[in-house]
Design a protein around this motif. Structure first.
Motif, PDB file in Angstrom:
ATOM      1  N   LEU A 166      18.546  20.704  46.387  1.00  0.00           N
ATOM      2  CA  LEU A 166      17.776  19.557  46.848  1.00  0.00           C
ATOM      3  C   LEU A 166      18.139  19.175  48.278  1.00  0.00           C
ATOM      4  CD1 LEU A 166      18.052  17.324  43.661  1.00  0.00           C
ATOM      5  CD2 LEU A 166      16.034  18.597  44.410  1.00  0.00           C
ATOM      6  N   VAL A 167      17.139  18.711  49.003  1.00  0.00           N
ATOM      7  CA  VAL A 167      17.355  18.091  50.309  1.00  0.00           C
ATOM      8  C   VAL A 167      16.649  16.736  50.290  1.00  0.00           C
ATOM      9  CG1 VAL A 167      17.536  20.288  51.519  1.00  0.00           C
ATOM     10  CG2 VAL A 167      15.306  19.172  51.325  1.00  0.00           C
ATOM     11  N   ALA A 168      17.035  15.882  51.196  1.00  0.00           N
ATOM     12  CA  ALA A 168      16.402  14.562  51.297  1.00  0.00           C
ATOM     13  C   ALA A 168      15.302  14.615  52.354  1.00  0.00           C
ATOM     14  CB  ALA A 168      17.436  13.511  51.673  1.00  0.00           C
ATOM     15  N   ALA A 169      14.151  14.063  52.004  1.00  0.00           N
ATOM     16  CA  ALA A 169      13.040  13.935  52.944  1.00  0.00           C
ATOM     17  C   ALA A 169      12.935  12.472  53.346  1.00  0.00           C
ATOM     18  CB  ALA A 169      11.741  14.408  52.295  1.00  0.00           C
ATOM     19  N   LEU A 170      13.031  12.210  54.655  1.00  0.00           N
ATOM     20  CA  LEU A 170      13.045  10.831  55.154  1.00  0.00           C
ATOM     21  C   LEU A 170      12.013  10.670  56.268  1.00  0.00           C
ATOM     22  CD1 LEU A 170      16.217  11.746  54.526  1.00  0.00           C
ATOM     23  CD2 LEU A 170      16.638   9.417  55.279  1.00  0.00           C
ATOM     24  N   ALA A 241      12.493  10.736  49.648  1.00  0.00           N
ATOM     25  CA  ALA A 241      12.315  11.553  48.445  1.00  0.00           C
ATOM     26  C   ALA A 241      13.352  12.655  48.411  1.00  0.00           C
ATOM     27  CB  ALA A 241      10.905  12.150  48.418  1.00  0.00           C
ATOM     28  N   LEU A 242      13.643  13.117  47.225  1.00  0.00           N
ATOM     29  CA  LEU A 242      14.409  14.348  47.027  1.00  0.00           C
ATOM     30  C   LEU A 242      13.425  15.460  46.714  1.00  0.00           C
ATOM     31  CD1 LEU A 242      17.490  13.338  44.817  1.00  0.00           C
ATOM     32  CD2 LEU A 242      17.493  14.013  47.228  1.00  0.00           C
ATOM     33  N   VAL A 243      13.554  16.590  47.424  1.00  0.00           N
ATOM     34  CA  VAL A 243      12.645  17.716  47.196  1.00  0.00           C
ATOM     35  C   VAL A 243      13.437  19.016  47.220  1.00  0.00           C
ATOM     36  CG1 VAL A 243      10.646  16.524  48.179  1.00  0.00           C
ATOM     37  CG2 VAL A 243      12.087  17.949  49.656  1.00  0.00           C
ATOM     38  N   PRO A 244      12.948  20.064  46.563  1.00  0.00           N
ATOM     39  CA  PRO A 244      13.616  21.360  46.644  1.00  0.00           C
ATOM     40  C   PRO A 244      13.528  21.929  48.070  1.00  0.00           C
ATOM     41  CG  PRO A 244      12.073  21.278  44.798  1.00  0.00           C
ATOM     42  CD  PRO A 244      11.800  20.080  45.644  1.00  0.00           C
ATOM     43  N   GLN A 245      14.555  22.650  48.467  1.00  0.00           N
ATOM     44  CA  GLN A 245      14.565  23.270  49.789  1.00  0.00           C
ATOM     45  C   GLN A 245      13.343  24.166  49.995  1.00  0.00           C
ATOM     46  OE1 GLN A 245      16.749  23.074  52.529  1.00  0.00           O
ATOM     47  NE2 GLN A 245      15.173  24.338  53.500  1.00  0.00           N
ATOM     48  N   THR A 246      12.935  24.872  48.951  1.00  0.00           N
ATOM     49  CA  THR A 246      11.797  25.783  49.093  1.00  0.00           C
ATOM     50  C   THR A 246      10.473  25.056  49.253  1.00  0.00           C
ATOM     51  OG1 THR A 246      11.701  25.915  46.675  1.00  0.00           O
ATOM     52  CG2 THR A 246      12.845  27.692  47.825  1.00  0.00           C
ATOM     53  N   ALA A 247      10.447  23.751  48.970  1.00  0.00           N
ATOM     54  CA  ALA A 247       9.213  22.978  49.118  1.00  0.00           C
ATOM     55  C   ALA A 247       9.083  22.359  50.508  1.00  0.00           C
ATOM     56  CB  ALA A 247       9.155  21.886  48.059  1.00  0.00           C
ATOM     57  N   PRO A 258      20.044  17.735  54.952  1.00  0.00           N
ATOM     58  CA  PRO A 258      20.808  18.402  53.896  1.00  0.00           C
ATOM     59  C   PRO A 258      21.796  17.444  53.243  1.00  0.00           C
ATOM     60  CG  PRO A 258      21.614  19.032  56.069  1.00  0.00           C
ATOM     61  CD  PRO A 258      20.378  18.207  56.302  1.00  0.00           C
ATOM     62  N   LEU A 259      22.114  17.718  52.000  1.00  0.00           N
ATOM     63  CA  LEU A 259      23.070  16.893  51.265  1.00  0.00           C
ATOM     64  C   LEU A 259      24.447  17.530  51.339  1.00  0.00           C
ATOM     65  CD1 LEU A 259      20.877  16.084  48.133  1.00  0.00           C
ATOM     66  CD2 LEU A 259      21.237  14.660  50.166  1.00  0.00           C
ATOM     67  N   ARG A 260      25.451  16.680  51.428  1.00  0.00           N
ATOM     68  CA  ARG A 260      26.815  17.204  51.588  1.00  0.00           C
ATOM     69  C   ARG A 260      27.247  17.997  50.351  1.00  0.00           C
ATOM     70  NH1 ARG A 260      29.910  15.826  55.507  1.00  0.00           N
ATOM     71  NH2 ARG A 260      28.793  13.857  55.879  1.00  0.00           N
ATOM     72  N   ASP A 261      26.851  17.536  49.193  1.00  0.00           N
ATOM     73  CA  ASP A 261      27.143  18.260  47.951  1.00  0.00           C
ATOM     74  C   ASP A 261      25.807  18.634  47.322  1.00  0.00           C
ATOM     75  OD1 ASP A 261      28.263  19.372  45.738  1.00  0.00           O
ATOM     76  OD2 ASP A 261      28.763  17.461  44.773  1.00  0.00           O
ATOM     77  N   PRO A 262      25.191  19.748  47.774  1.00  0.00           N
ATOM     78  CA  PRO A 262      23.823  20.067  47.334  1.00  0.00           C
ATOM     79  C   PRO A 262      23.736  20.249  45.821  1.00  0.00           C
ATOM     80  CG  PRO A 262      24.782  21.900  48.557  1.00  0.00           C
ATOM     81  CD  PRO A 262      25.738  20.769  48.665  1.00  0.00           C
ATOM     82  N   PHE A 263      22.731  19.645  45.251  1.00  0.00           N
ATOM     83  CA  PHE A 263      22.524  19.717  43.806  1.00  0.00           C
ATOM     84  C   PHE A 263      21.597  20.878  43.488  1.00  0.00           C
ATOM     85  CE2 PHE A 263      23.922  15.445  44.572  1.00  0.00           C
ATOM     86  CZ  PHE A 263      24.725  15.146  43.476  1.00  0.00           C
TER      87      PHE A 263
END
Length: 290
Positions: A166-170, A241-247, A258-263
């Motif tokens: 997951l990455v954060a979309a802002l 929002a949280l979204v998948p990297q591939t999206a 990017p998140l420091r501890d990627p889920f």
């Protein structure tokens, strides 16, 4: 109603014009063959053969019946061949459902591999959401689904194709433009754009779990029915929002952090009914996992 067995008997006698040779060809004794032909004549209410002590010949009715027996035997052979091909996965109809992104990757490669050795299989493809695909499998409307699914239903079997994070979309007006990873917990006070559980239960639950593991429950103010519409709402400044990297797609007004501890989450899986999968289903799974 003439049976295939009766047609085979009559064809042998009509071609040999000799009961002894016909019985030998059929690998049976002559008396039951003669009895079967007499039964056939009674059944069709017609005299099919002229018999003398020396010769056997076809009557007019017998000649007509012979043509139909050839047709019946050919149809039976085709039915046998088609059934065998279906059992081996070489013939039949195969119905596939997939999320939009799967049609870009990996389905072009998978379908090329799947169809190369099965040119007679009729393939039917449908674009589906994850929740819709799961329900269609359970309703026997799909043979297989390529969806974002983590395998929570025991009636289904899941083969994970790939995992994502997951990455954060802002919105661009947030102060996260350095590209440095952030803690998900640092975003806990933001307003969120969310995809409801009714749209995709498994995906929804994975996102909720990620937030709760980070010590907060998201403050959801806006709902979207797809990841793209989610990102469009982020671009409008309505929330994050949280979204998948591939999206991730390039969209004016949206930045990805990017998140420091990627889920990790299931990005794509091949899913089918767990009980007695058809040969074509098993073959598709092998092609997808190759």
């Amino acid at each position: 109603m003439i049976e295939v067995r009766q047609a085979r008997y009559f064809v042998a006698v009509a071609e040999e014009l000799h009961f002894g040779r016909a019985a030998e060809r059929l690998r049976m004794s002559q008396p039951p063959l003669s009895q079967a032909i007499r039964q056939l004549e009674r059944q069709v209410e017609a005299h099919l053969l002229e018999r003398t002590s020396r010769t056997v010949s076809l009557t007019g009715a017998g000649t007509v019946l012979l043509r139909h027996c050839y047709t019946l035997l050919a149809a039976a052979e085709r039915a046998h061949t088609a059934t065998a091909q279906a059992q081996s996965g070489q013939l039949g109809t195969f119905t596939l459902g997939a999320v939009t992104s799967a049609f870009a990757d990996p389905l072009p490669t998978v379908l090329k591999r799947f169809r190369a050795d099965r040119p007679q299989v009729e393939l039917r493809a449908h674009e589906v959401g994850t929740h819709e695909g799961v329900q269609a499998l359970l309703d026997m409307k799909l043979d297989i689904a390529v969806i974002r699914y983590s395998g929570a239903d025991p009636r289904l079997r899941t083969h994970v194709l790939r995992r994502d994070h997951l990455v954060a979309a802002l919105p661009n007006n947030r102060n996260y433009s350095t590209g440095e990873p952030v803690e998900l917990s640092a975003l806990g006070d933001e307003l969120w754009v969310w995809i409801p559980r009714a749209v995709s239960p498994g995906y929804h639950d994975e996102l909720v779990t990620a937030c709760r593991q980070s010590g907060f429950s998201p403050r959801v103010h806006h709902h979207a029915t797809s990841i793209y519409s989610q990102l469009a709402m982020v671009a409008c400044g309505l929330g994050i929002a949280l979204v998948p990297q591939t999206a991730v797609v390039s969209l004016t007004g949206v930045q990805y952090v990017p998140l420091r501890d990627p889920f990790s989450l299931v990005e794509l899986a091949v899913v089918h009914r767990a009980r007695d999968p058809e040969p074509l289903t098993e073959q598709f799974v092998r092609c997808a996992l190759h």
